[in-house]
Scaffold this motif. Sequence first.
Motif, PDB file in Angstrom:
ATOM      1  N   GLU A  30       7.696  15.307 -28.202  1.00 24.88           N
ATOM      2  CA  GLU A  30       8.778  15.290 -29.176  1.00 24.88           C
ATOM      3  C   GLU A  30       8.930  16.652 -29.856  1.00 24.88           C
ATOM      4  O   GLU A  30      10.056  17.058 -30.184  1.00 24.88           O
ATOM      5  CB  GLU A  30       8.531  14.190 -30.205  1.00 24.88           C
ATOM      6  CG  GLU A  30       8.690  12.791 -29.615  1.00 24.88           C
ATOM      7  CD  GLU A  30       8.497  11.678 -30.613  1.00 24.88           C
ATOM      8  OE1 GLU A  30       8.942  10.540 -30.349  1.00 24.88           O
ATOM      9  OE2 GLU A  30       7.872  11.940 -31.670  1.00 24.88           O
ATOM     10  N   SER A  31       7.830  17.369 -30.043  1.00 23.53           N
ATOM     11  CA  SER A  31       7.916  18.693 -30.661  1.00 23.53           C
ATOM     12  C   SER A  31       8.619  19.697 -29.750  1.00 23.53           C
ATOM     13  O   SER A  31       9.080  20.745 -30.206  1.00 23.53           O
ATOM     14  CB  SER A  31       6.511  19.211 -31.008  1.00 23.53           C
ATOM     15  OG  SER A  31       5.768  19.494 -29.830  1.00 23.53           O
ATOM     16  N   ARG A  32       8.731  19.362 -28.467  1.00 20.58           N
ATOM     17  CA  ARG A  32       9.411  20.239 -27.508  1.00 20.58           C
ATOM     18  C   ARG A  32      10.807  19.742 -27.166  1.00 20.58           C
ATOM     19  O   ARG A  32      11.433  20.209 -26.222  1.00 20.58           O
ATOM     20  CB  ARG A  32       8.562  20.355 -26.237  1.00 20.58           C
ATOM     21  CG  ARG A  32       7.249  21.079 -26.470  1.00 20.58           C
ATOM     22  CD  ARG A  32       6.212  20.771 -25.416  1.00 20.58           C
ATOM     23  NE  ARG A  32       6.666  21.081 -24.074  1.00 20.58           N
ATOM     24  CZ  ARG A  32       6.053  20.654 -22.969  1.00 20.58           C
ATOM     25  NH1 ARG A  32       4.981  19.891 -23.062  1.00 20.58           N
ATOM     26  NH2 ARG A  32       6.506  20.992 -21.786  1.00 20.58           N
ATOM     27  N   GLY A  33      11.304  18.784 -27.965  1.00 17.43           N
ATOM     28  CA  GLY A  33      12.682  18.336 -27.817  1.00 17.43           C
ATOM     29  C   GLY A  33      12.903  17.193 -26.858  1.00 17.43           C
ATOM     30  O   GLY A  33      14.050  16.882 -26.512  1.00 17.43           O
ATOM     31  N   TYR A  34      11.849  16.519 -26.441  1.00 18.67           N
ATOM     32  CA  TYR A  34      11.984  15.378 -25.539  1.00 18.67           C
ATOM     33  C   TYR A  34      12.115  14.076 -26.334  1.00 18.67           C
ATOM     34  O   TYR A  34      11.579  13.955 -27.427  1.00 18.67           O
ATOM     35  CB  TYR A  34      10.762  15.252 -24.625  1.00 18.67           C
ATOM     36  CG  TYR A  34      10.677  16.293 -23.536  1.00 18.67           C
ATOM     37  CD1 TYR A  34      11.220  16.053 -22.275  1.00 18.67           C
ATOM     38  CD2 TYR A  34      10.037  17.508 -23.767  1.00 18.67           C
ATOM     39  CE1 TYR A  34      11.119  16.999 -21.265  1.00 18.67           C
ATOM     40  CE2 TYR A  34       9.939  18.466 -22.763  1.00 18.67           C
ATOM     41  CZ  TYR A  34      10.481  18.203 -21.514  1.00 18.67           C
ATOM     42  OH  TYR A  34      10.390  19.147 -20.527  1.00 18.67           O
ATOM     43  N   ARG A  35      12.803  13.113 -25.726  1.00 19.77           N
ATOM     44  CA  ARG A  35      12.797  11.735 -26.225  1.00 19.77           C
ATOM     45  C   ARG A  35      11.713  10.991 -25.458  1.00 19.77           C
ATOM     46  O   ARG A  35      11.753  10.916 -24.234  1.00 19.77           O
ATOM     47  CB  ARG A  35      14.164  11.075 -26.010  1.00 19.77           C
ATOM     48  CG  ARG A  35      14.247   9.640 -26.489  1.00 19.77           C
ATOM     49  CD  ARG A  35      15.694   9.138 -26.455  1.00 19.77           C
ATOM     50  NE  ARG A  35      16.247   9.129 -25.111  1.00 19.77           N
ATOM     51  CZ  ARG A  35      16.202   8.082 -24.276  1.00 19.77           C
ATOM     52  NH1 ARG A  35      15.617   6.951 -24.672  1.00 19.77           N
ATOM     53  NH2 ARG A  35      16.737   8.159 -23.076  1.00 19.77           N
ATOM     54  N   PHE A  36      10.748  10.449 -26.175  1.00 20.03           N
ATOM     55  CA  PHE A  36       9.569   9.846 -25.548  1.00 20.03           C
ATOM     56  C   PHE A  36       9.730   8.337 -25.549  1.00 20.03           C
ATOM     57  O   PHE A  36       9.868   7.711 -26.603  1.00 20.03           O
ATOM     58  CB  PHE A  36       8.315  10.254 -26.332  1.00 20.03           C
ATOM     59  CG  PHE A  36       7.026   9.996 -25.611  1.00 20.03           C
ATOM     60  CD1 PHE A  36       6.561  10.892 -24.649  1.00 20.03           C
ATOM     61  CD2 PHE A  36       6.261   8.876 -25.904  1.00 20.03           C
ATOM     62  CE1 PHE A  36       5.365  10.668 -23.981  1.00 20.03           C
ATOM     63  CE2 PHE A  36       5.065   8.648 -25.243  1.00 20.03           C
ATOM     64  CZ  PHE A  36       4.613   9.542 -24.282  1.00 20.03           C
ATOM     65  N   VAL A  37       9.726   7.728 -24.360  1.00 19.38           N
ATOM     66  CA  VAL A  37       9.954   6.288 -24.216  1.00 19.38           C
ATOM     67  C   VAL A  37       8.725   5.659 -23.570  1.00 19.38           C
ATOM     68  O   VAL A  37       8.363   6.000 -22.439  1.00 19.38           O
ATOM     69  CB  VAL A  37      11.194   6.001 -23.350  1.00 19.38           C
ATOM     70  CG1 VAL A  37      11.438   4.495 -23.254  1.00 19.38           C
ATOM     71  CG2 VAL A  37      12.420   6.708 -23.914  1.00 19.38           C
ATOM     72  N   VAL A  38       8.096   4.742 -24.283  1.00 22.79           N
ATOM     73  CA  VAL A  38       6.931   4.027 -23.761  1.00 22.79           C
ATOM     74  C   VAL A  38       7.399   2.777 -23.027  1.00 22.79           C
ATOM     75  O   VAL A  38       8.282   2.068 -23.502  1.00 22.79           O
ATOM     76  CB  VAL A  38       5.964   3.655 -24.908  1.00 22.79           C
ATOM     77  CG1 VAL A  38       4.815   2.798 -24.388  1.00 22.79           C
ATOM     78  CG2 VAL A  38       5.432   4.919 -25.569  1.00 22.79           C
ATOM     79  N   HIS A  39       6.819   2.505 -21.862  1.00 26.37           N
ATOM     80  CA  HIS A  39       7.166   1.356 -21.029  1.00 26.37           C
ATOM     81  C   HIS A  39       8.675   1.274 -20.836  1.00 26.37           C
ATOM     82  O   HIS A  39       9.318   0.292 -21.254  1.00 26.37           O
ATOM     83  CB  HIS A  39       6.631   0.054 -21.631  1.00 26.37           C
ATOM     84  CG  HIS A  39       5.150   0.079 -21.836  1.00 26.37           C
ATOM     85  ND1 HIS A  39       4.506  -0.663 -22.793  1.00 26.37           N
ATOM     86  CD2 HIS A  39       4.172   0.768 -21.199  1.00 26.37           C
ATOM     87  CE1 HIS A  39       3.203  -0.423 -22.743  1.00 26.37           C
ATOM     88  NE2 HIS A  39       2.978   0.438 -21.781  1.00 26.37           N
ATOM     89  N   PRO A  40       9.267   2.272 -20.218  1.00 26.62           N
ATOM     90  CA  PRO A  40      10.731   2.306 -20.054  1.00 26.62           C
ATOM     91  C   PRO A  40      11.233   1.149 -19.197  1.00 26.62           C
ATOM     92  O   PRO A  40      10.539   0.661 -18.304  1.00 26.62           O
ATOM     93  CB  PRO A  40      10.966   3.651 -19.361  1.00 26.62           C
ATOM     94  CG  PRO A  40       9.687   3.934 -18.642  1.00 26.62           C
ATOM     95  CD  PRO A  40       8.614   3.403 -19.543  1.00 26.62           C
ATOM     96  N   SER A  41      12.454   0.733 -19.486  1.00 24.07           N
ATOM     97  CA  SER A  41      13.092  -0.311 -18.678  1.00 24.07           C
ATOM     98  C   SER A  41      13.693   0.317 -17.431  1.00 24.07           C
ATOM     99  O   SER A  41      13.792   1.557 -17.310  1.00 24.07           O
ATOM    100  CB  SER A  41      14.189  -0.995 -19.491  1.00 24.07           C
ATOM    101  OG  SER A  41      15.259  -0.091 -19.718  1.00 24.07           O
ATOM    102  N   ALA A  42      14.145  -0.524 -16.504  1.00 20.94           N
ATOM    103  CA  ALA A  42      14.763  -0.024 -15.272  1.00 20.94           C
ATOM    104  C   ALA A  42      15.998   0.817 -15.572  1.00 20.94           C
ATOM    105  O   ALA A  42      16.308   1.775 -14.852  1.00 20.94           O
ATOM    106  CB  ALA A  42      15.123  -1.194 -14.359  1.00 20.94           C
TER     107      ALA A  42
END
Length: 222
Positions: A30-42
């Motif tokens: 997140e500090s590098r500008g990413y959106r972090f998604v845990v257990h992403p859906s299809a």
Amino acid sequence: MEIRTMSSPRSSYHSLVEERALEELRPRYESRGYRFVVHPSADDLPLFLDGYQPDAIAIGPLPNVAIEVIANHRGAEKAKIANVRARFEGQPDWKFNVVYGGGEPLAAGILPPAAKSAVFDQLRQAREILELGYTKPALLLGFSLLEATLHTRESDTYTRPRKPATVVQSLVMDGLVEAESETRLLALVATRNRAVHGDLSIEIVPADVRFLLNTIEAVLAG
């Protein structure tokens, strides 16, 4: 052919390992500008990953990242990882990161930060030990210094102990170690683990230890 999701079924041990690993990874991405998604859906995943659910994804500056947390580096896990990694070939907008989160998940303890000067001092000692022909002590000290070097680059006053493979992954993800060096360092992690756990027949190549020490010096100087 569908690849079985590696994170299911999860033992409570693996779930705790995964939770802690992802908790540590989230602020880095997140500090590098990413959106972090845990257990992403299809719906969150590209079509080429149909049938496989990573433990997390990081969406942002290309390439996007699919993340798999594993609790060990055994043969069965290696085969699964190789199978999934093949999917990313020819996919320049995505890369696959494997995070080794094994160890004692309930072990407590925090580590004080190390001063760069102290790391440099012990790095010099490791080089002297290596030149005297003591490859095993130099290797073990080298991995201790690699983790201490990571600590010097972090803002936290104290940090938790990490597995050597996790240290390597963190340095690569933070851009402090080239991705091309990751494979060689992880092979050295395997050598280190065998040496620590009583494999007296393991051959430790001086050039490999020198590579580890040079990597530490480069990160410290960066």
